[in-house]
Motif scaffolding. Structure first.
Motif, PDB file in Angstrom:
ATOM      1  N   LEU A  82       0.830  -1.208   0.000  1.00 44.19           N
ATOM      2  CA  LEU A  82       0.000   0.000   0.000  1.00 44.19           C
ATOM      3  C   LEU A  82       0.863   1.256   0.000  1.00 44.19           C
ATOM      4  N   HIS A  83       1.970   1.206   0.747  1.00 49.29           N
ATOM      5  CA  HIS A  83       2.908   2.327   0.772  1.00 49.29           C
ATOM      6  C   HIS A  83       3.528   2.532  -0.609  1.00 49.29           C
ATOM      7  N   ALA A  84       3.866   1.432  -1.285  1.00 45.64           N
ATOM      8  CA  ALA A  84       4.451   1.525  -2.632  1.00 45.64           C
ATOM      9  C   ALA A  84       3.448   2.080  -3.631  1.00 45.64           C
ATOM     10  N   LEU A  85       2.156   1.891  -3.361  1.00 48.84           N
ATOM     11  CA  LEU A  85       1.105   2.448  -4.223  1.00 48.84           C
ATOM     12  C   LEU A  85       0.771   3.891  -3.857  1.00 48.84           C
ATOM     13  N   ASN A  86       1.630   4.491  -3.014  1.00 48.16           N
ATOM     14  CA  ASN A  86       1.481   5.886  -2.575  1.00 48.16           C
ATOM     15  C   ASN A  86       0.225   6.114  -1.747  1.00 48.16           C
ATOM     16  N   LYS A  87      -0.188   5.090  -1.029  1.00 43.80           N
ATOM     17  CA  LYS A  87      -1.299   5.228  -0.102  1.00 43.80           C
ATOM     18  C   LYS A  87      -0.753   5.615   1.267  1.00 43.80           C
ATOM     19  N   ARG A  88      -1.500   6.420   1.969  1.00 41.09           N
ATOM     20  CA  ARG A  88      -1.113   6.830   3.328  1.00 41.09           C
ATOM     21  C   ARG A  88      -1.509   5.691   4.268  1.00 41.09           C
ATOM     22  N   VAL A  89      -0.551   4.891   4.689  1.00 39.67           N
ATOM     23  CA  VAL A  89      -0.826   3.651   5.408  1.00 39.67           C
ATOM     24  C   VAL A  89       0.031   3.567   6.660  1.00 39.67           C
ATOM     25  N   CYS A  90      -0.485   2.875   7.667  1.00 41.79           N
ATOM     26  CA  CYS A  90       0.280   2.613   8.893  1.00 41.79           C
ATOM     27  C   CYS A  90      -0.130   1.239   9.402  1.00 41.79           C
ATOM     28  N   ALA A  91       0.839   0.453   9.839  1.00 40.79           N
ATOM     29  CA  ALA A  91       0.563  -0.840  10.464  1.00 40.79           C
ATOM     30  C   ALA A  91       0.532  -0.669  11.978  1.00 40.79           C
ATOM     31  N   CYS A  92      -0.310  -1.457  12.644  1.00 44.23           N
ATOM     32  CA  CYS A  92      -0.361  -1.501  14.109  1.00 44.23           C
ATOM     33  C   CYS A  92      -0.161  -2.947  14.540  1.00 44.23           C
ATOM     34  N   LEU A  93       0.979  -3.222  15.167  1.00 41.37           N
ATOM     35  CA  LEU A  93       1.330  -4.594  15.508  1.00 41.37           C
ATOM     36  C   LEU A  93       1.692  -4.710  16.981  1.00 41.37           C
ATOM     37  N   ARG A  94       1.675  -5.941  17.480  1.00 44.05           N
ATOM     38  CA  ARG A  94       2.019  -6.207  18.871  1.00 44.05           C
ATOM     39  C   ARG A  94       3.537  -6.302  19.043  1.00 44.05           C
ATOM     40  N   GLN A  95       4.007  -6.026  20.245  1.00 36.45           N
ATOM     41  CA  GLN A  95       5.426  -6.189  20.539  1.00 36.45           C
ATOM     42  C   GLN A  95       5.730  -7.660  20.788  1.00 36.45           C
ATOM     43  N   PRO A  96       6.781  -8.206  20.189  1.00 34.45           N
ATOM     44  CA  PRO A  96       7.127  -9.606  20.439  1.00 34.45           C
ATOM     45  C   PRO A  96       7.544  -9.844  21.888  1.00 34.45           C
ATOM     46  N   ASN A 274      10.479  -0.823   3.475  1.00 39.39           N
ATOM     47  CA  ASN A 274      10.399   0.258   2.476  1.00 39.39           C
ATOM     48  C   ASN A 274       9.945   1.582   3.078  1.00 39.39           C
ATOM     49  N   GLY A 275      10.066   1.709   4.405  1.00 43.27           N
ATOM     50  CA  GLY A 275       9.856   2.999   5.046  1.00 43.27           C
ATOM     51  C   GLY A 275       8.438   3.320   5.440  1.00 43.27           C
ATOM     52  N   ALA A 276       7.501   2.378   5.350  1.00 42.93           N
ATOM     53  CA  ALA A 276       6.131   2.629   5.800  1.00 42.93           C
ATOM     54  C   ALA A 276       6.097   2.656   7.321  1.00 42.93           C
ATOM     55  N   PRO A 277       5.323   3.551   7.927  1.00 43.30           N
ATOM     56  CA  PRO A 277       5.283   3.634   9.390  1.00 43.30           C
ATOM     57  C   PRO A 277       4.564   2.444  10.014  1.00 43.30           C
ATOM     58  N   CYS A 278       5.003   2.089  11.205  1.00 46.13           N
ATOM     59  CA  CYS A 278       4.418   0.977  11.940  1.00 46.13           C
ATOM     60  C   CYS A 278       4.422   1.322  13.427  1.00 46.13           C
ATOM     61  N   LEU A 279       3.269   1.229  14.071  1.00 39.09           N
ATOM     62  CA  LEU A 279       3.161   1.467  15.511  1.00 39.09           C
ATOM     63  C   LEU A 279       3.145   0.126  16.231  1.00 39.09           C
ATOM     64  N   ILE A 280       4.094  -0.055  17.158  1.00 40.51           N
ATOM     65  CA  ILE A 280       4.217  -1.299  17.922  1.00 40.51           C
ATOM     66  C   ILE A 280       3.728  -1.023  19.340  1.00 40.51           C
ATOM     67  N   HIS A 281       2.759  -1.831  19.798  1.00 40.53           N
ATOM     68  CA  HIS A 281       2.242  -1.576  21.138  1.00 40.53           C
ATOM     69  C   HIS A 281       1.479  -2.785  21.664  1.00 40.53           C
ATOM     70  N   ALA A 282       1.639  -3.082  22.945  1.00 34.80           N
ATOM     71  CA  ALA A 282       0.991  -4.194  23.669  1.00 34.80           C
ATOM     72  C   ALA A 282       1.588  -5.530  23.220  1.00 34.80           C
ATOM     73  N   GLY A 283       1.056  -6.612  23.806  1.00 35.99           N
ATOM     74  CA  GLY A 283       1.736  -7.893  23.678  1.00 35.99           C
ATOM     75  C   GLY A 283       0.984  -8.960  22.917  1.00 35.99           C
ATOM     76  N   PRO A 284       1.623 -10.108  22.691  1.00 33.93           N
ATOM     77  CA  PRO A 284       1.086 -11.192  21.864  1.00 33.93           C
ATOM     78  C   PRO A 284       0.283 -12.211  22.673  1.00 33.93           C
ATOM     79  N   PHE A 285       0.107 -13.394  22.074  1.00 29.99           N
ATOM     80  CA  PHE A 285      -0.468 -14.591  22.715  1.00 29.99           C
ATOM     81  C   PHE A 285      -1.986 -14.545  22.841  1.00 29.99           C
ATOM     82  N   ALA A 286      -2.687 -14.620  21.714  1.00 37.78           N
ATOM     83  CA  ALA A 286      -4.149 -14.662  21.751  1.00 37.78           C
ATOM     84  C   ALA A 286      -4.673 -16.013  22.225  1.00 37.78           C
ATOM     85  N   ASN A 287      -3.781 -16.997  22.421  1.00 36.17           N
ATOM     86  CA  ASN A 287      -4.245 -18.276  22.962  1.00 36.17           C
ATOM     87  C   ASN A 287      -4.462 -18.199  24.472  1.00 36.17           C
TER      88      ASN A 287
END
Length: 568
Positions: A82-96, A274-287
Motif C-alpha cells: 500500500l505504501h508503494a502504491l502511494n497510499k497513506r498507510v500505517c501498520a499496528c502490531l504487537r510487541q514480540p 520500504n519505510g512505511a510507518p508501523c506502531l508497535i504496542h501491547a503484547g502477543p499470545f491470543a491463545n
C-alpha cells in the motif's frame, strides 16, 4: 536468499523523524529512542480527535501449524505494498515477547523482504514496555505478600498503630495475583513463596508469562493515561476473610504501578523495509491472553492514515475473535475488511491423513484440508466483513494447486483470493493483495459482534462455543461454577469473554484437526479481569507459562566480533 537479519541490516532506513513527519506527527508529539525508534506522546490524541478515520484492515489466518502461515509477513507485506502504491498507510502490531524469541517460534518482526526494522531491536527489549508491565505486575505481588506478612506479624491493632493503615484482613487462602516474567520457564508454573523465617506466610503461587498478565490487557485496552490509572485501580488481587475483594486501589499500590507504566502507554513508532510507518504496542499470545495491539495505537493510526493494517494472534477463532468481541467493543473502531492468510501446506496439514512430505504436490490432501479454510472464511464473514484470502506462497507451491485454491476460495465466499509473495519480493510481491484489498474496501461492511455480554456470562460462553467454535456446548467444572457464582455476586456477569485455549485446533483439543464436530468445550476455570474489563475462561489443558523445548532458539543467538547480534 539472505537471512532475515542480513536483509534487515543491509536495507537502508529512513531517519525515524522523517517517518514520524510523513505520518503526520508534529516534532513535539514524539521523542526518539536511538536512531530507529520513537515514542509517540499521547498529547497527539486531542489534536486528532476531529480527524476522520481511515479504513481499518484486520489480518487473521487459518489454524496455525508447525510449518508457519506467515500472518505477520502478510500484514507487513500488505502495508509495504500500500505504501508503494502511494497510499497513506500505517501498520499496528504487537510487541514480540522474548519467550518465543528464545524458545521455538522465533521473532515476530515478519520475515524475508517483509519486515519491521531493525528486527533485532523489535525482538529484544524494544523500548522496554514489556519490562514495565513485568515490574508493575510484580510490584503488586510483592505489595500483597508484604501486607499479608506485616498484618499477621504485628496483629491488626499494632499494624494500624505503626502504619496508620487500616488492616485489610487478607485471606491467605484467596490470593489471586501471581507473578510474571518474559521468558518461557516451566519450572515456575507452580512455586511456593514465603519459605524461611520472617518471609511468610508460606503459600503456593505461580508465574505466568508477562504477555498474559492482566496488566498487558489493561495497556492494550486503555484509552489514555487516566483510563489506565482507573483500570489498574480495579485489578482484583485477593479477597479478605469476609469474602470482600481487595483491589490494587485498596492495597494502595495502583498509583505506583501506573507510574512504572507511564511511558509504556506510548506506542513505539518503527518502519517497514520500504519505510512505511508501523506502531508497535501491547503484547502477543491470543491463545492465553487478549492478543491484540493497543486501542491507542489504532486511534493514532486511524486518525493519521487512510489505511491501517493490524492483526490478531493465531487463527480467526483466537485473536480475530477477541479483536471483534473485546477490542472493538472497547474502542468503537470496527474493521472495514479482513485478510485471511492461508498456505497450501497448512491446509494439507488439516487433511485426515496429512502427507509425510507436506510440501509435495498432493491435490487430494489440499482438497480435504480445504474445509478448515472454509470454516475460517465463514467465521470471519459471520461478523459482517468482506474477506480477501491471501495465499502465502512457499517455493515448492505449484501453479496447479494455487489455481485450484484460488477458485475454490472465491466459490466459497471470499471477496477475492490472491497469491502473496511478500516474503521473497517485499512490496512488489504483495501488490496484487493490496489491489484486491483496495477493491474489497469499496464493498460495504456491516460489522456485528458474535454475542452480547448483557445476556450474562453463561450465555456468552454458550454462544461463543456454539457459533464461535462450532461446539455442541460448554461444560463448567465445579471450580468454574463456583467462580461464575462469585463473578455474578461481584456484579461482573456482563463482561466480554476471553477464551484461553489451544490455537492448533478450532476446538479445545489440539489433536482435532480440520473442522471438528460434536465436541463440548470444557471450562476449567474462570478469572475475573476487572481492570481489563473481561473474564478469562480457561478451556482444556492451557498453560499460561510456556516451557523451553529440547533445542530452544537461544542456542543459535550470539554476537559476532563486531558486537552485532546474530542468529535471530
Amino acid at each position: 536468499m539472505l537471512s532475515d537479519i542480513e536483509i534487515s541490516r543491509q536495507t537502508p532506513r529512513r531517519p525515524i523523524a522523517e517517518v514520524a513527519q510523513s505520518l503526520g506527527l508534529a516534532a513535539d508529539e514524539y521523542h526518539t529512542v536511538g536512531d530507529a525508534k520513537a515514542k509517540v506522546q499521547l498529547q497527539v490524541l486531542p489534536r486528532l480527535a476531529s480527524n476522520p478515520c481511515g479504513k481499518f484492515i484486520v489480518v487473521t489466518a487459518v489454524n496455525p501449524t508447525p510449518h508457519g502461515e506467515g500472518k505477520t509477513v502478510t500484514s507487513i507485506g500488505l502495508t509495504q505494498a500500500l505504501h508503494a502504491l502511494n497510499k497513506r498507510v500505517c501498520a499496528c502490531l504487537r510487541q514480540p515477547s522474548m519467550g518465543p524469541v528464545f524458545g521455538v517460534k522465533g521473532g515476530a518482526a515478519g520475515g524475508g523482504y517483509a519486515q519491521v526494522v531493525p528486527m533485532e531491536e523489535l525482538n529484544l527489549h524494544l523500548t522496554g514496555d514489556i519490562h514495565a508491565v513485568t515490574s508493575a505486575h510484580n510490584l503488586a505481588a510483592a505489595a500483597l505478600d508484604a501486607r499479608l506478612h506485616h498484618e499477621i506479624r504485628l496483629g491488626a491493632e499494632a499494624f494500624w498503630q505503626q502504619s496508620g493503615l487500616r488492616p485489610l484482613n487478607i485471606d491467605p487462602e484467596r490470593l489471586l495475583w501471581s507473578r510474571v516474567m518474559d521468558h518461557n520457564d516451566r519450572a515456575l508454573r507452580q512455586v511456593t513463596v514465603g519459605q524461611g523465617r520472617n518471609n511468610g506466610p508460606e503459600h503456593s503461587s505461580s508465574f505466568t508469562i508477562t504477555a498474559a498478565s492482566e496488566l498487558m490487557a489493561v495497556l492494550a485496552l486503555s484509552r489514555d493515561l487516566q483510563d489506565m490509572r482507573q483500570r489498574i485501580g480495579k485489578l482484583l488481587l485477593a479477597f479478605d476473610k469476609d469474602g470482600q475483594p481487595i483491589t490494587a486501589e485498596k492495597l494502595g499500590v495502583a498509583g505506583a504501578m501506573t507510574a512504572i507504566m507511564r511511558q509504556a502507554i506510548e506506542p513505539t513508532l518503527m518502519q517497514t523495509l520500504n519505510g512505511a510507518p508501523c506502531l508497535i504496542h501491547a503484547g502477543p499470545f491470543a491463545n492465553i491472553a487478549h492478543g491484540n495491539s493497543s486501542i491507542i495505537a489504532d486511534e493514532i493510526a486511524l486518525k493519521l492514515a487512510d489505511y491501517v493494517v493490524t492483526e490478531g494472534g493465531f487463527g480467526s477463532d483466537m485473536g480475530f475473535e477477541k479483536f471483534c468481541n473485546i477490542k472493538v467493543r472497547a474502542s468503537g473502531h470496527a474493521p472495514d475488511c479482513a485478510v485471511l492468510v492461508v498456505t497450501l501446506r497448512a491446509l494439507k496439514s488439516h487433511a485426515p491423513k496429512p502427507p509425510e512430505d507436506i510440501g509435495a504436490v498432493d491435490l487430494l490432501a489440499l482438497q480435504q484440508g480445504f474445509a478448515n479454510l472454509v470454516w475460517h472464511l465463514n467465521n470471519v464473514r459471520r461478523y459482517g466483513l468482506p474477506v480477501v484470502v491471501a495465499i502465502n506462497r512457499f517455493p515448492q507451491d505449484t501453479e496447479q494447486e494455487l489455481a485450484w485454491l484460488q477458485q475454490a476460495a472465491i466459490a466459497a465466499g471470499a471477496a477475492d483470493c490472491v497469491v502473496s509473495e511478500a516474503f521473497s519480493h517485499g512490496a512488489a510481491g504483495a501488490l496484487g493483495l493490496a489491489q484486491a484489498v483496495l477493491r474489497t474496501l469499496q464493498q460495504p461492511a456491516a460489522f456485528q459482534p458474535l454475542y452480547h455480554p448483557e445476556a450474562g456470562l453463561r450465555a456468552s460462553l454458550a454462544t461463543l462455543a456454539e457459533l464461535g467454535y462450532g461446539a455442541a456446548g460448554v461444560s463448567l467444572s465445579t471450580q468454574a461454577q463456583q467462580q461464575l457464582l462469585e463473578i455474578q455476586q461481584l456484579g461482573a456477569d456482563q463482561l466480554p469473554v476471553c477464551i484461553a485455549k489451544t490455537p492448533m485446533s478450532i476446538s479445545h483439543d489440539p489433536s482435532l484437526k480440520g473442522v471438528p464436530h460434536d465436541f463440548v468445550i470444557p471450562i476449567n476455570e474462570l478469572k475475573l479481569n476487572a481492570g481489563a474489563g473481561f473474564v478469562t475462561a480457561l478451556a482444556g489443558n492451557v498453560m499460561t507459562m510456556p516451557g523451553l523445548g529440547v533445542t530452544p532458539g537461544y542456542l543459535h543467538i550470539d554476537i559476532d566480533a563486531e558486537g552485532n547480534i546474530c542468529g535471530l
